[in-house]
Scaffold this motif. Structure first.
Motif, short mmCIF file in Angstrom:
data_model
loop_
_atom_site.label_atom_id
_atom_site.label_comp_id
_atom_site.label_asym_id
_atom_site.label_seq_id
_atom_site.Cartn_x
_atom_site.Cartn_y
_atom_site.Cartn_z
N GLY A 146 0.78 -1.23 0.00
CA GLY A 146 0.00 0.00 0.00
C GLY A 146 0.81 1.27 0.00
O GLY A 146 0.32 2.32 0.44
N ASP A 147 2.05 1.22 -0.51
CA ASP A 147 2.87 2.42 -0.54
C ASP A 147 2.66 3.24 -1.81
O ASP A 147 3.21 4.33 -1.94
CB ASP A 147 4.35 2.05 -0.43
CG ASP A 147 4.80 1.16 -1.59
OD1 ASP A 147 3.99 0.32 -2.03
OD2 ASP A 147 5.95 1.29 -2.03
N GLY A 148 1.86 2.72 -2.75
CA GLY A 148 1.54 3.47 -3.95
C GLY A 148 2.63 3.54 -4.99
O GLY A 148 2.51 4.30 -5.96
N SER A 149 3.68 2.76 -4.86
CA SER A 149 4.79 2.82 -5.82
C SER A 149 4.49 1.95 -7.04
O SER A 149 3.64 1.06 -7.02
CB SER A 149 6.09 2.34 -5.17
OG SER A 149 5.99 0.96 -4.84
N ALA A 150 5.24 2.23 -8.12
CA ALA A 150 5.11 1.42 -9.33
C ALA A 150 5.55 -0.01 -9.05
O ALA A 150 5.01 -0.96 -9.64
CB ALA A 150 5.94 2.03 -10.45
N TYR A 151 6.51 -0.17 -8.16
CA TYR A 151 6.98 -1.51 -7.82
C TYR A 151 5.86 -2.31 -7.16
O TYR A 151 5.67 -3.49 -7.47
CB TYR A 151 8.18 -1.45 -6.88
CG TYR A 151 8.75 -2.83 -6.58
CD1 TYR A 151 9.75 -3.37 -7.37
CD2 TYR A 151 8.26 -3.60 -5.54
CE1 TYR A 151 10.26 -4.64 -7.13
CE2 TYR A 151 8.74 -4.88 -5.28
CZ TYR A 151 9.75 -5.38 -6.09
OH TYR A 151 10.22 -6.65 -5.84
N SER A 152 5.11 -1.68 -6.27
CA SER A 152 4.02 -2.39 -5.60
C SER A 152 2.96 -2.84 -6.60
O SER A 152 2.40 -3.94 -6.47
CB SER A 152 3.38 -1.50 -4.53
OG SER A 152 4.28 -1.27 -3.47
N ARG A 153 2.68 -2.01 -7.60
CA ARG A 153 1.70 -2.40 -8.61
C ARG A 153 2.21 -3.59 -9.44
O ARG A 153 1.47 -4.54 -9.72
CB ARG A 153 1.38 -1.21 -9.52
CG ARG A 153 0.61 -0.10 -8.80
CD ARG A 153 0.09 0.93 -9.79
NE ARG A 153 1.18 1.65 -10.47
CZ ARG A 153 1.77 2.74 -9.98
NH1 ARG A 153 1.39 3.24 -8.80
NH2 ARG A 153 2.72 3.36 -10.65
N ALA A 154 3.49 -3.53 -9.83
CA ALA A 154 4.07 -4.64 -10.60
C ALA A 154 4.14 -5.91 -9.74
O ALA A 154 3.87 -7.02 -10.22
CB ALA A 154 5.46 -4.26 -11.09
N HIS A 155 4.47 -5.74 -8.47
CA HIS A 155 4.54 -6.88 -7.57
C HIS A 155 3.17 -7.51 -7.38
O HIS A 155 3.03 -8.75 -7.40
CB HIS A 155 5.11 -6.44 -6.22
CG HIS A 155 5.27 -7.55 -5.24
ND1 HIS A 155 4.26 -7.95 -4.39
CD2 HIS A 155 6.33 -8.37 -4.96
CE1 HIS A 155 4.68 -8.95 -3.64
NE2 HIS A 155 5.94 -9.22 -3.97
N ALA A 156 2.14 -6.69 -7.21
CA ALA A 156 0.79 -7.20 -7.02
C ALA A 156 0.31 -7.96 -8.25
O ALA A 156 -0.46 -8.93 -8.15
CB ALA A 156 -0.17 -6.06 -6.71
#
Length: 439
Positions: A146-156
Motif C-alpha cells: 500500500g505504498d503506492g509505488s510502481a513496484y508495488s503495482r508490478a509486484h501485485a
C-alpha cells in the motif's frame, strides 16, 4: 589332544580367511552399487532441475515479470526512506540479523556489513521484509504493502503467479535478477531483496558468483548450478541455486534463479532414511565438496545429534553445528576416500571416516557441471565384520568344549593303552629277582 585341536584350528582358520575375503568382496560390491546409484540419482536430479529452470526462464510470463519489476525497481533508486523509517530498519537489522549472526559465532558482522546501502533495497526491505519478519509465510503473502509505488503495482500483478510456481515446484525461493545484478524480486522477501550481486552485501556468495561470473559464459537457455553454501538470508542454512538467463527477443534482461533446499540432496543420499532397505545396516552415504566439507547430512546427526556432537574433538565446531542445526558446510571430511575421488579416481577399500571410525568405503566423483562433489558410501568395519566375529566366537566355544573333552578322552585312552605295561614290568622284575614262573 594336540592333533584334535590343531585340526580344528586349521580348518577354522582357513574358513575364517575364506569367509573374510568373501565378506570383503561382497561389502565392496554392495557399497559400489549404492555409491553409483547415488551418483546417477544426483546427476539425473540436477539435470532435471537445470532443465526446469531453463524452461521457465523462457516463459513469457517470467520475461514480462522481470522486465516490469526491473523497471519499477529502477524508479526506487532515488526513493529514500525517512529518518524514522531508516532508524526502524536499522533497529530491525540489529535485532534480527546482526546480533543472532554474531551470537552464533559467524561474525563479526556490523550493521553496515549486513544492511543494504542502496535506497531501493532499503525501501523494498522496509515495506516487504520488516513487516513479516517473524513469519516467513506472512512475508510471502504480502501482495501490495500500500505504498503506492510502481513496484508495488508490478509486484501485485506478478507475485501470486510466481509464488504459486515456487510452491508447485517445491523450491525454497524464486529470485529475479536484473542484468545489472540487482535482485528485483524474491518470493520469500528475505534480506537479499533489492540488493546487488555485483557490489552488495552478498557479492561474495556462491549465488553472486554463479549469476555474475558463470552465467554470462554459458549458452542462452542453459541452467547453471551453484555449489552449496551457508546462505545468510536463509538464516544461515545450506542451500544451492540454479540460474538461467532470461531473454526478451535477442536481449538478455536478467536471470531467473531457483533456490534448492539441502533437504532435496539429503533425500537422495539417505534414500529417504531407508538405509537398511538399500543394504546400509549401520552405514551411510553422503556428499562432500571440493572444500572437503559435508554437502549432505550425516546419518549419525540425523539419528542422534547429541551423540554426533559428543564424538567431535573440536568444541568450537561442535558448538557451531549445534547452533546452526546441521553439520553441512561445517564438518570437514579430509579422508583418503575423499582425496582419491577428488583426484578423479574411484576408491574402494578400508579407511577411516571423518569421525575416526574404521570403515569399508567407496568414493567416486560426481560429473555435474558447476560443482566438484564426490559421493561416499561406507559401512563401519565392526558392523560389516560382525558375521566374522560371530564365527570366531562360535569357534572359541568349540575349543572350550573340545579341550576338556579331548583331555578326558586322551586320559582314558592313554590309561587303556598303558594298562598292560604294569604287570609286564612286575613280571620282568620278578624274573630278574630269580622267579622263573611269574604270573
Amino acid at each position: 589332544v594336540f592333533i584334535a585341536l590343531a585340526s580344528v584350528a586349521l580348518v577354522g582358520g582357513l574358513n575364517f580367511v575364506a569367509a573374510r575375503q568373501l565378506l570383503d568382496e561382497g561389502t565392496q560390491e554392495q557399497l559400489a552399487s549404492i555409491g553409483e546409484a547415488r551418483v546417477r540419482t544426483i546427476d539425473e536430479g540436477l539435470e532435471r532441475v537445470q532443465s526446469q529452470v531453463s524452461s521457465f526462464a523462457a516463459d513469457l510470463a517470467i520475461v514480462e515479470a522481470l522486465a516490469q519489476l526491473e523497471e519499477a525497481h529502477a524508479e526506487l533508486r532515488d526513493e529514500s526512506l525517512s529518518t524514522s523509517q531508516l532508524e526502524e530498519l536499522d533497529a530491525w537489522y540489529e535485532e534480527i540479523v546482526v546480533s543472532p549472526v554474531n551470537d552464533a559465532g559467524l561474525g563479526p558482522v556490523t550493521l553496515d556489513d549486513a544492511r543494504p546501502q542502496t535506497p531501493a533495497a532499503q525501501y523494498l526491505q522496509y515495506h516487504y521484509t520488516v513487516p513479516g519478519s517473524d513469519d516467513p509465510e506472512a512475508r510471502r503473502e504480502v501482495v501490495d504493502p500500500g505504498d503506492g509505488s510502481a513496484y508495488s503495482r508490478a509486484h501485485a500483478e506478478h507475485h501470486p503467479q510466481l509464488s504459486a510456481l515456487t510452491d508447485s515446484l517445491g523450491f525454497g525461493d524464486l529470485l529475479l535478477v536484473s542484468a545489472d545484478g540487482d535482485i528485483v524480486y524474491t518470493t520469500d522477501k528475505r534480506i537479499d531483496l533489492g540488493t546487488s550481486l555485483a557490489d552488495g552485501p552478498y557479492r561474495e556468495t556462491a549465488l553472486a558468483r554463479t549469476v555474475r561470473d558463470r552465467l554470462p559464459l554459458e549458452r542462452i537457455g542453459e541452467g547453471v548450478l551453484s555449489d552449496l553454501q551457508l546462505y545468510l538470508p536463509d538464516e544461515g542454512q545450506p542451500v544451492f541455486f540454479v540460474a538461467s538467463s532470461v531473454r526478451r527477443e535477442q536481449e538478455v534482461i536478467g536471470a531467473l534463479v531457483l533456490e534448492i533446499p539441502v533437504e532435496a540432496l539429503n533425500t537422495i543420499t539417505t534414500a529417504g532414511e531407508r538405509w537398511e532397505q538399500v543394504g546400509l545396516r549401520e552405514g551411510e552415504s553422503y556428499v562432500v565438496g571440493s572444500d572437503l566439507l559435508l554437502r549432505s547430512e550425516s546419518r549419525l546427526w540425523i539419528e542422534d545429534p547429541q551423540a554426533y556432537l559428543d564424538r567431535l574433538d573440536d568444541a568450537e565446531l561442535a558448538g557451531l553445528i549445534d547452533t546452526l542445526g546441521s553439520p553441512i558446510g561445517l564438518q570437514p571430511v579430509d579422508t583418503e576416500p575423499v582425496d582419491e575421488a577428488m583426484a578423479g579416481r574411484t576408491f574402494s577399500g578400508t579407511a577411516t571416516n571423518y569421525l575416526g571410525q574404521g570403515t569399508y568405503s567407496y568414493a567416486t566423483p560426481i560429473e555435474a557441471p558447476g560443482v566438484n562433489w564426490v559421493v561416499v558410501a561406507d559401512v563401519p568395519l565392526s558392523d560389516a565384520r560382525e558375521p566374522l566375529l560371530d564365527y570366531a566366537r562360535r569357534l572359541g566355544l568349540v575349543f572350550l568344549f573340545l579341550l576338556p573333552l579331548a583331555g578326558v578322552v586322551g586320559y582314558v585312552l592313554a590309561g587303556r593303552l598303558t594298562r598292560p605295561i604294569r604287570p609286564v614290568m612286575e613280571a620282568a622284575r620278578a624274573v630278574a629277582a630269580g622267579d622263573r614262573d611269574p604270573e
